[in-house]
Write a protein that holds these residues in place. Structure first.
Motif, mmCIF file in Angstrom:
data_model
loop_
_atom_site.group_PDB
_atom_site.id
_atom_site.type_symbol
_atom_site.label_atom_id
_atom_site.label_comp_id
_atom_site.label_asym_id
_atom_site.label_seq_id
_atom_site.Cartn_x
_atom_site.Cartn_y
_atom_site.Cartn_z
ATOM 1 N N GLU A 198 0.802 -1.286 0.117
ATOM 2 C CA GLU A 198 0.084 0.078 0.115
ATOM 3 C C GLU A 198 0.945 1.124 0.100
ATOM 4 N N LEU A 199 0.425 2.407 -0.449
ATOM 5 C CA LEU A 199 1.177 3.601 -0.576
ATOM 6 C C LEU A 199 0.107 4.669 0.024
ATOM 7 N N LYS A 200 0.668 5.440 0.636
ATOM 8 C CA LYS A 200 -0.098 6.617 1.308
ATOM 9 C C LYS A 200 0.275 7.777 0.868
ATOM 10 N N ILE A 201 -0.449 8.531 0.142
ATOM 11 C CA ILE A 201 -0.007 9.748 -0.446
ATOM 12 C C ILE A 201 -0.161 10.862 0.718
ATOM 13 N N ASP A 202 1.001 11.574 0.821
ATOM 14 C CA ASP A 202 1.050 12.470 1.746
ATOM 15 C C ASP A 202 0.042 13.529 1.727
ATOM 16 N N ARG A 203 -0.417 13.877 3.120
ATOM 17 C CA ARG A 203 -1.239 15.257 3.109
ATOM 18 C C ARG A 203 -0.687 16.465 2.157
ATOM 19 N N ALA A 204 0.321 16.552 2.332
ATOM 20 C CA ALA A 204 0.852 17.694 1.578
ATOM 21 C C ALA A 204 0.495 18.022 0.106
ATOM 22 N N PHE A 205 0.362 16.736 -0.411
ATOM 23 C CA PHE A 205 -0.106 16.842 -1.980
ATOM 24 C C PHE A 205 -1.531 16.884 -1.796
ATOM 25 N N ILE A 206 -2.227 16.298 -0.794
ATOM 26 C CA ILE A 206 -3.787 16.452 -1.064
ATOM 27 C C ILE A 206 -4.145 17.987 -0.671
ATOM 28 N N LYS A 207 -3.519 18.466 0.029
ATOM 29 C CA LYS A 207 -3.906 20.018 0.552
ATOM 30 C C LYS A 207 -4.333 20.744 -0.716
ATOM 31 N N ASP A 208 -3.248 20.607 -1.746
ATOM 32 C CA ASP A 208 -3.543 21.673 -2.762
ATOM 33 C C ASP A 208 -3.691 20.955 -4.155
ATOM 34 N N THR A 209 -5.069 20.499 -4.210
ATOM 35 C CA THR A 209 -5.506 19.751 -5.326
ATOM 36 C C THR A 209 -6.338 20.453 -6.239
ATOM 37 N N ASP A 210 -6.419 21.751 -6.364
ATOM 38 C CA ASP A 210 -7.416 22.600 -7.126
ATOM 39 C C ASP A 210 -7.092 22.220 -8.615
ATOM 40 N N PRO A 211 -8.215 22.179 -9.379
ATOM 41 C CA PRO A 211 -8.017 21.724 -10.727
ATOM 42 C C PRO A 211 -6.823 22.689 -11.416
ATOM 43 N N SER A 213 -3.779 22.612 -10.745
ATOM 44 C CA SER A 213 -2.478 22.926 -10.030
ATOM 45 C C SER A 213 -1.296 21.827 -10.274
ATOM 46 N N GLN A 214 -0.185 22.091 -9.956
ATOM 47 C CA GLN A 214 0.900 21.088 -10.288
ATOM 48 C C GLN A 214 0.722 19.669 -9.390
ATOM 49 N N ASN A 215 0.280 20.071 -8.143
ATOM 50 C CA ASN A 215 0.000 18.578 -7.203
ATOM 51 C C ASN A 215 -1.021 17.764 -8.074
ATOM 52 N N THR A 216 -2.075 18.345 -8.675
ATOM 53 C CA THR A 216 -3.050 17.245 -9.318
ATOM 54 C C THR A 216 -2.110 16.667 -10.327
ATOM 55 N N ALA A 217 -1.291 17.092 -11.135
ATOM 56 C CA ALA A 217 -0.556 16.221 -11.972
ATOM 57 C C ALA A 217 0.215 15.080 -11.272
ATOM 58 N N ILE A 218 0.920 15.676 -10.160
ATOM 59 C CA ILE A 218 1.709 14.722 -9.314
ATOM 60 C C ILE A 218 0.974 13.586 -8.979
ATOM 61 N N VAL A 219 -0.267 14.014 -8.181
ATOM 62 C CA VAL A 219 -0.981 12.993 -7.556
ATOM 63 C C VAL A 219 -1.479 11.850 -8.614
ATOM 64 N N ALA A 220 -1.779 12.403 -9.747
ATOM 65 C CA ALA A 220 -2.429 11.630 -10.891
ATOM 66 C C ALA A 220 -1.286 10.433 -11.209
ATOM 67 N N LEU A 221 -0.038 10.988 -11.206
ATOM 68 C CA LEU A 221 1.285 10.039 -11.543
ATOM 69 C C LEU A 221 1.295 9.150 -10.537
ATOM 70 N N ILE A 222 1.393 9.685 -9.142
ATOM 71 C CA ILE A 222 1.691 8.769 -7.961
ATOM 72 C C ILE A 222 0.749 7.435 -8.111
ATOM 73 N N ILE A 223 -0.629 7.699 -8.489
ATOM 74 C CA ILE A 223 -1.656 6.955 -8.446
ATOM 75 C C ILE A 223 -1.360 5.801 -9.414
ATOM 76 N N GLU A 224 -0.955 6.337 -10.710
ATOM 77 C CA GLU A 224 -0.715 5.554 -11.976
ATOM 78 C C GLU A 224 0.550 4.433 -11.641
ATOM 79 N N LEU A 225 1.406 4.890 -10.910
ATOM 80 C CA LEU A 225 2.601 4.362 -10.506
ATOM 81 C C LEU A 225 2.148 3.347 -9.727
#
Ligand code: C2E
Ligand code: CA
Ligand code: CA
Ligand code: CA
Length: 276
Positions: A198-211, A213-225
């Protein structure tokens, strides 16, 4: 000692000269806390993203200090880790979380699991594997109801030994979760080397996930990974409906956060079984 607000007692914010005295005081207070059973566990629910059902809980330590009230782990765990006391504290956490889960399961919550945070020092102990297996046996728990949460950095000192310990536990069925993913030192190769489930995405990425935003792309990539490595993905620190929808939409498996459920004392947990 000085008190800065009831719930966050800072043992570190003092002059350098004071610091050693402060730490010594804290260490002896921690020893006493162990003896007097002043620690307790709070349990934060983890939800299946697609169905909204509670699948289990993360155990989070608190210190019910006789004078200072309920203390959060950030105020005492760093010191416990520095002076090795985290081993005794961590053993207590493991035992108590397993004992509590066994009780809930016996009361009908047969599908619940529990996650326990492991410190770097615990991971460095050769005894870890035997300890975990003995504890599961003691409470007659199937290994797959226990998740051990480790951070990316906690295995960095002896990556091979840590990985081999975790692999032995995983082989028995215990789940391994990489906590705070994305904040640490780890690179992708390292992630591949750890026997995670299991992988837990840190809160820091979750905080700023406005449409957009850069975090959105990073998070999408982490989930794909995570998907390609066949890992379950947990979004932690979900505080808003928008965040919940965002992560559910991206295919996150598990959600955790104040929006859905705060950490609760053990006695408040069982009523949640009847809620849905
Ligand atoms: P963590 O493992 O990343 O745990 C998540 C922390 O975020 C918890 O803080 C939790 O209460 C908090 N949290 C959960 N949802 C939300 C949210 O929606 N918004 C915000 N702002 N925060 C949220 P807590 O309980 O103070 O624990 C802090 C850290 O202390 C944990 O971070 C973990 O690294 C460590 N810790 C806690 N219990 C233990 C333990 O038994 N053993 C070890 N080794 N570490 C522990
Ligand atoms: Ca955690
Ligand atoms: Ca975390
Ligand atoms: Ca954290």
């Amino acid at each position: 000692t000085k008190q800065h607000g009831r719930n966050n007692f800072h043992f570190y914010q003092h002059g350098m000269g004071d610091r050693q005295i402060q730490e010594n005081q804290l260490i002896s207070a921690l020893h006493q806390a162990l003896r007097n059973q002043e620690f307790c566990l709070y349990y934060q629910p983890k939800f299946c993203a697609p169905t909204g059902a509670i699948i289990g809980f993360e155990a989070l330590i608190r210190w019910q200090h006789p004078e200072k009230g309920l203390l959060s782990p950030d105020s005492f765990l760093p010191c416990a880790e520095k002076y090795g006391l985290i081993i005794a504290v961590g053993n207590w956490v493991l035992d108590e979380a397993c004992r509590q889960l066994a009780q809930w399961r016996s009361e009908g919550a047969t599908h619940w699991s529990v996650a326990v945070n492991l410190s770097a020092l615990q991971l460095a102990q050769p005894e870890l594997v035997a300890q975990v297996l003995t504890c599961l046996e003691k409470y007659q728990l199937p290994p797959d109801v226990l998740t051990l949460e480790i951070t990316e950095t906690s295995a960095i000192n002896n990556p091979q030994e840590s990985a081999s310990r975790l692999a032995q536990l995983k082989a028995r069925g215990v789940k391994i979760s990489i906590d705070d993913f994305g904040t640490g030192y780890a690179n992708l190769l390292y992630l591949k080397a750890l026997p995670a489930s299991e992988l837990k995405i840190d809160r820091a990425f979750i905080k700023d996930t406005d449409p957009g935003s850069q975090n959105t792309a990073i998070v999408a990539l982490i989930i794909e990974l995570a998907r390609s490595l066949k890992l379950n993905v947990v979004a932690e620190g979900v505080e808003t409906k928008a965040q919940k929808d965002f992560f559910t939409g991206l295919g996150c498996d598990v959600l955790q956060g104040y929006l859905l459920g705060k950490p609760l004392p053990a006695q408040s947990v069982m009523p949640l079984l009847q809620e849905r």
